[in-house]
Design a protein around this motif. Structure first.
Motif, PDB file in Angstrom:
ATOM      1  N   GLN A 157       0.821  -1.211   0.000  1.00  0.00           N
ATOM      2  CA  GLN A 157       0.000   0.000   0.000  1.00  0.00           C
ATOM      3  C   GLN A 157       0.857   1.263   0.000  1.00  0.00           C
ATOM      4  OE1 GLN A 157      -3.516  -0.023   0.040  1.00  0.00           O
ATOM      5  NE2 GLN A 157      -3.373   2.174  -0.320  1.00  0.00           N
ATOM      6  N   THR A 158       2.014   1.187   0.637  1.00  0.00           N
ATOM      7  CA  THR A 158       2.903   2.354   0.705  1.00  0.00           C
ATOM      8  C   THR A 158       3.357   2.769  -0.686  1.00  0.00           C
ATOM      9  OG1 THR A 158       3.684   1.756   2.924  1.00  0.00           O
ATOM     10  CG2 THR A 158       5.073   3.248   1.626  1.00  0.00           C
ATOM     11  N   GLU A 159       3.810   1.798  -1.491  1.00  0.00           N
ATOM     12  CA  GLU A 159       4.247   2.112  -2.851  1.00  0.00           C
ATOM     13  C   GLU A 159       3.084   2.656  -3.689  1.00  0.00           C
ATOM     14  OE1 GLU A 159       7.864  -1.161  -3.305  1.00  0.00           O
ATOM     15  OE2 GLU A 159       6.121  -1.251  -4.622  1.00  0.00           O
ATOM     16  N   TRP A 160       1.916   2.094  -3.517  1.00  0.00           N
ATOM     17  CA  TRP A 160       0.715   2.548  -4.228  1.00  0.00           C
ATOM     18  C   TRP A 160       0.445   4.023  -3.930  1.00  0.00           C
ATOM     19  CZ3 TRP A 160      -2.373   1.468  -8.068  1.00  0.00           C
ATOM     20  CH2 TRP A 160      -3.717   1.842  -8.066  1.00  0.00           C
ATOM     21  N   GLY A 161       0.574   4.388  -2.665  1.00  0.00           N
ATOM     22  CA  GLY A 161       0.369   5.775  -2.268  1.00  0.00           C
ATOM     23  C   GLY A 161       1.482   6.684  -2.751  1.00  0.00           C
ATOM     24  N   GLN A 162       2.710   6.178  -2.759  1.00  0.00           N
ATOM     25  CA  GLN A 162       3.844   6.994  -3.190  1.00  0.00           C
ATOM     26  C   GLN A 162       3.758   7.363  -4.666  1.00  0.00           C
ATOM     27  OE1 GLN A 162       7.060   4.404  -1.994  1.00  0.00           O
ATOM     28  NE2 GLN A 162       7.433   5.547  -0.098  1.00  0.00           N
ATOM     29  N   VAL A 163       3.223   6.470  -5.478  1.00  0.00           N
ATOM     30  CA  VAL A 163       3.047   6.775  -6.903  1.00  0.00           C
ATOM     31  C   VAL A 163       2.074   7.929  -7.070  1.00  0.00           C
ATOM     32  CG1 VAL A 163       1.963   5.917  -9.017  1.00  0.00           C
ATOM     33  CG2 VAL A 163       3.692   4.566  -7.889  1.00  0.00           C
ATOM     34  N   ASN A 164       0.993   7.917  -6.300  1.00  0.00           N
ATOM     35  CA  ASN A 164       0.035   9.014  -6.384  1.00  0.00           C
ATOM     36  C   ASN A 164       0.668  10.330  -5.946  1.00  0.00           C
ATOM     37  OD1 ASN A 164      -2.772   9.977  -6.763  1.00  0.00           O
ATOM     38  ND2 ASN A 164      -2.618  10.425  -4.579  1.00  0.00           N
ATOM     39  N   THR A 165       1.424  10.297  -4.856  1.00  0.00           N
ATOM     40  CA  THR A 165       2.099  11.503  -4.378  1.00  0.00           C
ATOM     41  C   THR A 165       3.044  12.055  -5.444  1.00  0.00           C
ATOM     42  OG1 THR A 165       1.983  10.789  -2.069  1.00  0.00           O
ATOM     43  CG2 THR A 165       3.633  12.451  -2.613  1.00  0.00           C
ATOM     44  N   SER A 166       3.789  11.184  -6.087  1.00  0.00           N
ATOM     45  CA  SER A 166       4.722  11.619  -7.129  1.00  0.00           C
ATOM     46  C   SER A 166       3.994  12.182  -8.335  1.00  0.00           C
ATOM     47  CB  SER A 166       5.612  10.447  -7.561  1.00  0.00           C
ATOM     48  OG  SER A 166       6.509  10.108  -6.521  1.00  0.00           O
ATOM     49  N   MET A 167       2.834  11.624  -8.652  1.00  0.00           N
ATOM     50  CA  MET A 167       2.042  12.153  -9.754  1.00  0.00           C
ATOM     51  C   MET A 167       1.574  13.575  -9.450  1.00  0.00           C
ATOM     52  SD  MET A 167      -0.353   9.175 -11.363  1.00  0.00           S
ATOM     53  CE  MET A 167       0.305   8.175 -12.701  1.00  0.00           C
ATOM     54  N   LEU A 168       1.127  13.795  -8.233  1.00  0.00           N
ATOM     55  CA  LEU A 168       0.651  15.123  -7.862  1.00  0.00           C
ATOM     56  C   LEU A 168       1.796  16.127  -7.799  1.00  0.00           C
ATOM     57  CD1 LEU A 168      -2.011  14.159  -5.175  1.00  0.00           C
ATOM     58  CD2 LEU A 168      -2.321  14.639  -7.613  1.00  0.00           C
ATOM     59  N   GLU A 169       2.971  15.677  -7.422  1.00  0.00           N
ATOM     60  CA  GLU A 169       4.139  16.550  -7.453  1.00  0.00           C
ATOM     61  C   GLU A 169       4.491  16.913  -8.895  1.00  0.00           C
ATOM     62  OE1 GLU A 169       7.025  14.228  -5.377  1.00  0.00           O
ATOM     63  OE2 GLU A 169       6.380  14.919  -3.387  1.00  0.00           O
ATOM     64  N   LYS A 170       4.319  15.959  -9.794  1.00  0.00           N
ATOM     65  CA  LYS A 170       4.568  16.208 -11.219  1.00  0.00           C
ATOM     66  C   LYS A 170       3.575  17.242 -11.742  1.00  0.00           C
ATOM     67  CE  LYS A 170       6.510  15.290 -15.233  1.00  0.00           C
ATOM     68  NZ  LYS A 170       7.928  15.594 -15.523  1.00  0.00           N
ATOM     69  N   VAL A 171       2.316  17.139 -11.339  1.00  0.00           N
ATOM     70  CA  VAL A 171       1.303  18.116 -11.741  1.00  0.00           C
ATOM     71  C   VAL A 171       1.711  19.511 -11.283  1.00  0.00           C
ATOM     72  CG1 VAL A 171      -1.069  18.893 -11.336  1.00  0.00           C
ATOM     73  CG2 VAL A 171      -0.613  16.482 -11.785  1.00  0.00           C
ATOM     74  N   GLU A 172       2.139  19.601 -10.043  1.00  0.00           N
ATOM     75  CA  GLU A 172       2.508  20.898  -9.488  1.00  0.00           C
ATOM     76  C   GLU A 172       3.682  21.526 -10.237  1.00  0.00           C
ATOM     77  OE1 GLU A 172       3.499  22.920  -5.142  1.00  0.00           O
ATOM     78  OE2 GLU A 172       3.408  20.760  -5.338  1.00  0.00           O
ATOM     79  N   GLU A 173       4.705  20.739 -10.503  1.00  0.00           N
ATOM     80  CA  GLU A 173       5.925  21.271 -11.101  1.00  0.00           C
ATOM     81  C   GLU A 173       5.827  21.465 -12.612  1.00  0.00           C
ATOM     82  OE1 GLU A 173       8.781  22.407  -9.689  1.00  0.00           O
ATOM     83  OE2 GLU A 173       7.623  22.235  -7.842  1.00  0.00           O
ATOM     84  N   ALA A 174       5.236  20.507 -13.304  1.00  0.00           N
ATOM     85  CA  ALA A 174       5.274  20.528 -14.767  1.00  0.00           C
ATOM     86  C   ALA A 174       4.015  21.087 -15.417  1.00  0.00           C
ATOM     87  CB  ALA A 174       5.517  19.110 -15.292  1.00  0.00           C
ATOM     88  N   VAL A 175       2.891  21.069 -14.686  1.00  0.00           N
ATOM     89  CA  VAL A 175       1.626  21.484 -15.297  1.00  0.00           C
ATOM     90  C   VAL A 175       1.155  22.846 -14.786  1.00  0.00           C
ATOM     91  CG1 VAL A 175      -0.770  20.823 -15.743  1.00  0.00           C
ATOM     92  CG2 VAL A 175       0.988  19.052 -15.537  1.00  0.00           C
ATOM     93  N   VAL A 176       1.094  22.991 -13.463  1.00  0.00           N
ATOM     94  CA  VAL A 176       0.531  24.211 -12.876  1.00  0.00           C
ATOM     95  C   VAL A 176       1.560  25.334 -12.747  1.00  0.00           C
ATOM     96  CG1 VAL A 176      -0.538  25.202 -10.821  1.00  0.00           C
ATOM     97  CG2 VAL A 176      -1.268  22.955 -11.658  1.00  0.00           C
ATOM     98  N   LYS A 177       2.725  25.031 -12.250  1.00  0.00           N
ATOM     99  CA  LYS A 177       3.729  26.066 -11.980  1.00  0.00           C
ATOM    100  C   LYS A 177       4.061  26.931 -13.196  1.00  0.00           C
ATOM    101  CE  LYS A 177       8.236  26.685  -9.751  1.00  0.00           C
ATOM    102  NZ  LYS A 177       9.379  25.972  -9.107  1.00  0.00           N
ATOM    103  N   PRO A 178       4.207  26.369 -14.408  1.00  0.00           N
ATOM    104  CA  PRO A 178       4.566  27.198 -15.564  1.00  0.00           C
ATOM    105  C   PRO A 178       3.518  28.264 -15.918  1.00  0.00           C
ATOM    106  CG  PRO A 178       5.071  24.897 -16.010  1.00  0.00           C
ATOM    107  CD  PRO A 178       4.270  24.922 -14.740  1.00  0.00           C
ATOM    108  N   VAL A 179       2.246  28.052 -15.521  1.00  0.00           N
ATOM    109  CA  VAL A 179       1.197  29.022 -15.880  1.00  0.00           C
ATOM    110  C   VAL A 179       0.568  29.665 -14.649  1.00  0.00           C
ATOM    111  CG1 VAL A 179       0.659  27.795 -18.015  1.00  0.00           C
ATOM    112  CG2 VAL A 179      -0.594  27.201 -15.930  1.00  0.00           C
ATOM    113  N   TYR A 180       1.122  29.389 -13.481  1.00  0.00           N
ATOM    114  CA  TYR A 180       0.497  29.814 -12.225  1.00  0.00           C
ATOM    115  C   TYR A 180       0.245  31.318 -12.172  1.00  0.00           C
ATOM    116  CZ  TYR A 180      -0.396  30.040  -7.186  1.00  0.00           C
ATOM    117  OH  TYR A 180      -0.967  30.248  -5.959  1.00  0.00           O
ATOM    118  N   ASP A 181       1.218  32.102 -12.575  1.00  0.00           N
ATOM    119  CA  ASP A 181       1.086  33.568 -12.501  1.00  0.00           C
ATOM    120  C   ASP A 181       0.034  34.108 -13.468  1.00  0.00           C
ATOM    121  OD1 ASP A 181       3.034  33.636 -10.572  1.00  0.00           O
ATOM    122  OD2 ASP A 181       4.662  34.106 -11.960  1.00  0.00           O
TER     123      ASP A 181
END
Length: 213
Positions: A157-181
């Motif tokens: 279950q830990t690895e399953w949760g870690q994949v989700n956390t990493s996906m959301l970190e990817k969203v933050e850095e690669a998807v939202v941050k470039p257009v945030y302003d």
């Protein structure tokens, strides 16, 4: 007596040799070279599939939010497997890939922990609130909507949760941050993302593609 003693000694020596031959010294941190099991790195796993598998699958399956609202406005939890909805064995609700083009931002919340922008769906005048997450993320809609990601593929279950956390970190850095302003009231956005149908009158999208016009 002597023969029995020699035979016993030879037997013990041969056993020791055989046992010693089965022993292999492995340096700490290199156990996977022997067992075949490598240390799980969720960040590397997500990085390897994001552009090549996650985004393409989302874009291929994505249904227009307008089509969903036209048929299931006020009863989103009843969609089930329609629109290619997926639900993992551990999940209570279905997840969907969606797209939205030419949506006007009517409200921006960058102050709360779970920041969002509220979107006006072209042609829609109902009561369902459509938002896109731009702050911290609290769902697993992307992971749970991917047909190639299954809980049984993970050790625990830990690895399953870690994949989700990493996906959301990817969203933050690669998807939202470039257009945030550029995310401001009155701006227009195009997006592709996923949402969990856990409410009948709210669609909270976690984006995998986000453009501001």
């Amino acid at each position: 007596m002597a023969k029995r003693l020699i035979s016993t000694v030879l037997t013990v020596v041969m056993a020791a040799v055989l046992l010693t031959g089965c022993v292999k010294v492995v340096k700490i941190g290199h156990e996977g070279d022997l067992t075949g099991q490598k240390e799980f790195n969720p960040g590397d796993s997500v990085e390897a599939i994001w552009d090549s598998e996650v985004i393409p699958e989302c874009e291929k399956k994505a249904v227009d939010v307008s089509d969903i609202l036209a048929k299931y406005d006020g009863k989103l939890t009843e969609m089930g497997e329609e629109f290619d909805g997926l639900k993992t064995k551990a999940a209570s609700y279905y997840n969907y890939a969606v797209r939205l083009e030419g949506a006007k931002i009517t409200k921006v919340d960058k102050d709360s922990f779970y920041g969002t922008v509220t979107l006006e769906v072209p042609g829609y005048t109902g009561k369902t609130v459509v938002t896109c997450q731009i702050g911290k993320y609290k769902n697993s809609s992307i992971r749970d909507d991917m047909s190639f990601i299954n809980f049984s593929d993970f050790t625990n279950q830990t690895e399953w949760g870690q994949v989700n956390t990493s996906m959301l970190e990817k969203v933050e850095e690669a998807v939202v941050k470039p257009v945030y302003d550029d995310l401001a009231e009155g701006a227009t956005v195009n997006l592709v993302g996923c949402f969990t149908a856990d409410s009948n009158d709210a669609i909270v999208i976690t984006p995998v593609v986000l453009e501001v016009k």
